[in-house]
Design a protein around this motif. Sequence first.
Motif, mmCIF file in Angstrom:
data_model
loop_
_atom_site.group_PDB
_atom_site.id
_atom_site.type_symbol
_atom_site.label_atom_id
_atom_site.label_comp_id
_atom_site.label_asym_id
_atom_site.label_seq_id
_atom_site.Cartn_x
_atom_site.Cartn_y
_atom_site.Cartn_z
ATOM 1 N N ALA A 134 0.838 -1.199 -0.054
ATOM 2 C CA ALA A 134 -0.164 0.023 0.149
ATOM 3 C C ALA A 134 0.859 1.242 0.036
ATOM 4 O O ALA A 134 0.314 2.326 -0.205
ATOM 5 N N ILE A 135 2.140 1.278 0.292
ATOM 6 C CA ILE A 135 3.063 2.519 0.363
ATOM 7 C C ILE A 135 3.735 2.286 -1.130
ATOM 8 O O ILE A 135 4.681 1.580 -1.658
ATOM 9 N N LYS A 136 3.418 3.104 -1.980
ATOM 10 C CA LYS A 136 3.951 3.469 -3.390
ATOM 11 C C LYS A 136 4.890 4.582 -3.080
ATOM 12 O O LYS A 136 4.841 5.637 -2.600
ATOM 13 N N GLY A 137 6.074 4.475 -4.207
ATOM 14 C CA GLY A 137 7.126 5.346 -4.193
ATOM 15 C C GLY A 137 8.280 4.831 -4.866
ATOM 16 O O GLY A 137 8.167 3.714 -5.548
ATOM 17 N N GLU A 138 9.508 5.158 -4.337
ATOM 18 C CA GLU A 138 10.819 4.809 -4.893
ATOM 19 C C GLU A 138 11.701 4.898 -3.882
ATOM 20 O O GLU A 138 11.879 5.814 -3.061
ATOM 21 N N LEU A 166 -0.062 11.579 -2.280
ATOM 22 C CA LEU A 166 0.316 12.798 -1.550
ATOM 23 C C LEU A 166 0.669 14.058 -2.629
ATOM 24 O O LEU A 166 0.922 13.747 -3.755
ATOM 25 N N SER A 167 0.358 15.222 -2.133
ATOM 26 C CA SER A 167 0.429 16.289 -3.105
ATOM 27 C C SER A 167 1.708 16.653 -3.586
ATOM 28 O O SER A 167 2.117 17.165 -4.759
ATOM 29 N N ALA A 168 2.631 16.105 -2.725
ATOM 30 C CA ALA A 168 4.298 16.163 -3.139
ATOM 31 C C ALA A 168 4.927 14.838 -2.534
ATOM 32 O O ALA A 168 4.503 14.517 -1.427
ATOM 33 N N ALA A 169 5.752 14.380 -3.336
ATOM 34 C CA ALA A 169 6.383 13.337 -2.878
ATOM 35 C C ALA A 169 7.226 13.591 -1.643
ATOM 36 O O ALA A 169 7.919 14.389 -1.585
ATOM 37 N N ALA A 170 6.935 12.671 -0.612
ATOM 38 C CA ALA A 170 7.665 12.962 0.878
ATOM 39 C C ALA A 170 8.824 12.049 0.941
ATOM 40 O O ALA A 170 8.946 10.725 0.685
ATOM 41 N N THR A 171 10.080 12.695 1.233
ATOM 42 C CA THR A 171 11.316 12.115 1.491
ATOM 43 C C THR A 171 11.366 11.482 2.962
ATOM 44 O O THR A 171 11.409 12.647 3.617
ATOM 45 N N ILE A 172 11.246 10.416 3.334
ATOM 46 C CA ILE A 172 11.232 10.054 4.684
ATOM 47 C C ILE A 172 11.674 8.501 4.958
ATOM 48 O O ILE A 172 12.095 7.881 3.826
ATOM 49 N N ASP A 173 11.945 8.073 5.973
ATOM 50 C CA ASP A 173 12.418 6.768 6.193
ATOM 51 C C ASP A 173 11.232 5.889 6.127
ATOM 52 O O ASP A 173 10.067 6.047 6.290
ATOM 53 N N CYS A 174 11.557 4.468 5.997
ATOM 54 C CA CYS A 174 10.588 3.536 6.100
ATOM 55 C C CYS A 174 9.722 3.511 7.364
ATOM 56 O O CYS A 174 8.360 3.004 7.359
ATOM 57 N N ALA A 175 10.064 3.573 8.533
ATOM 58 C CA ALA A 175 9.382 3.690 9.783
ATOM 59 C C ALA A 175 8.364 4.693 9.846
ATOM 60 O O ALA A 175 7.338 4.440 10.015
ATOM 61 N N THR A 176 8.731 5.913 9.392
ATOM 62 C CA THR A 176 7.647 7.106 9.133
ATOM 63 C C THR A 176 6.666 6.752 8.044
ATOM 64 O O THR A 176 5.308 6.817 8.388
ATOM 65 N N ALA A 177 7.204 6.158 6.913
ATOM 66 C CA ALA A 177 6.293 5.790 5.800
ATOM 67 C C ALA A 177 5.233 4.818 6.317
ATOM 68 O O ALA A 177 3.840 4.796 5.980
ATOM 69 N N LYS A 178 5.648 3.877 7.038
ATOM 70 C CA LYS A 178 4.691 2.802 7.583
ATOM 71 C C LYS A 178 3.603 3.317 8.320
ATOM 72 O O LYS A 178 2.397 3.149 8.662
ATOM 73 N N ALA A 179 4.187 4.155 9.438
ATOM 74 C CA ALA A 179 3.461 5.004 10.351
ATOM 75 C C ALA A 179 2.273 5.847 9.946
ATOM 76 O O ALA A 179 0.973 5.826 10.175
ATOM 77 N N LEU A 180 2.799 6.357 8.672
ATOM 78 C CA LEU A 180 1.908 7.252 7.820
ATOM 79 C C LEU A 180 0.703 6.558 7.013
ATOM 80 O O LEU A 180 -0.311 6.717 7.285
ATOM 81 N N ASN A 181 1.136 5.432 6.637
ATOM 82 C CA ASN A 181 0.184 4.423 6.046
ATOM 83 C C ASN A 181 -0.920 3.760 6.775
ATOM 84 O O ASN A 181 -1.960 3.851 6.727
ATOM 85 N N THR A 182 -0.485 3.418 8.244
ATOM 86 C CA THR A 182 -1.437 2.839 9.217
ATOM 87 C C THR A 182 -2.254 4.274 9.716
ATOM 88 O O THR A 182 -3.314 3.704 9.739
ATOM 89 N N TRP A 183 -1.791 5.246 9.971
ATOM 90 C CA TRP A 183 -2.631 6.262 10.461
ATOM 91 C C TRP A 183 -3.737 6.644 9.240
ATOM 92 O O TRP A 183 -4.980 6.689 9.664
ATOM 93 N N VAL A 184 -3.313 6.717 7.901
ATOM 94 C CA VAL A 184 -4.463 6.864 6.750
ATOM 95 C C VAL A 184 -5.601 5.675 6.904
ATOM 96 O O VAL A 184 -6.743 6.055 6.775
ATOM 97 N N GLU A 185 -4.931 4.554 7.238
ATOM 98 C CA GLU A 185 -5.999 3.273 6.693
ATOM 99 C C GLU A 185 -6.715 3.472 8.150
ATOM 100 O O GLU A 185 -7.932 2.972 7.762
ATOM 101 N N GLN A 186 -6.298 3.498 9.189
ATOM 102 C CA GLN A 186 -6.870 3.067 10.583
ATOM 103 C C GLN A 186 -7.667 4.258 11.012
ATOM 104 O O GLN A 186 -8.657 4.072 11.586
ATOM 105 N N VAL A 187 -7.155 5.446 10.837
ATOM 106 C CA VAL A 187 -7.603 6.755 11.674
ATOM 107 C C VAL A 187 -8.217 7.696 10.542
ATOM 108 O O VAL A 187 -9.377 8.045 10.763
#
Length: 291
Positions: A134-138, A166-187
């Motif tokens: 569910a996390i798309k990017g590169e 995302l309105s702009a591609a976000a440069t982050i680490d995988c831990a933050t990407a996974k937390a963001l994905n969980t928050w969008v999906e579950q909250v």
Amino acid sequence: MIARVLAVLMVLASPAFAESMDRSPRPQANPRMGQVSVSTSTAAASPAASPAVATTEAWLRPKPRPAALEKTVAAVRENVEEKKKGRGLNLFGLRPKEKPEVQLVSAPAPAPKKDRKKSKETETVRGSVCGVAAIKGEKIAPIKSKVQGCGLDDGVRVTSVSGVRLSAAATIDCATAKALNTWVEQVAQPAYGGQIVELRIAGHYVCRPRNNKKGAKVSEHGRGKAIDIAGFVLASGKVQSVLGGFDKTMRRAHKGACGIFGTTLGPGSDGYHEDHLHFDTANHGNGAYCR
């Protein structure tokens, strides 16, 4: 008997009988036949009598078939020929539909179940990062910095999470990407009835001090562990901004981020986050910091 026959012959041969027959009424002459004879004789006697001859010839010549009748006859003949080929008009004046030529193509053999499953997994995972479909990017190259505490060794550039762009591609680490994905999906999505189609990104990786204060510690943004969200775009096209739109629904979404992220800040927290939601995955040791 012979005497009777002789008597009849004598009567017929008598001058009196011949004179009576001569005086018997004759049938009236046919005016057209008279015209033919007169016109023919007149034409033979004088060339100037050609109109009478033309009239006679016109009467003798058969009249041409009317144009409408010619078309009807032609149509009937054509329909007869078409019927011989199976394409003639029916009783309702309709032509039967021609059967399309059917080309038989052999269907390809179905792929084995194992191959189909593998192909489906490949399509799902394609374009994903951090091992989450569910996390798309590169994945990006390591980011080095001369500033101590800044940099990102194992970073990704995320373009969407849980189907929300995302309105702009976000440069982050995988831990933050996974937390963001969980928050969008579950909250976030449940709070807005699944109507969020875009996150308005206000900030991601940048090497700077906290709250841009000179001399302060390096922000989690400088480590690739933070992301700022300025609002949501809903399926209706409405933009729900944090600034001026921090309503009950957004408060619920913001509150639900506490624990998923190590730090959760927003309007009313410290005066620096009035126009965006700040999420980061810093480890505070004594639990999440939420304001």
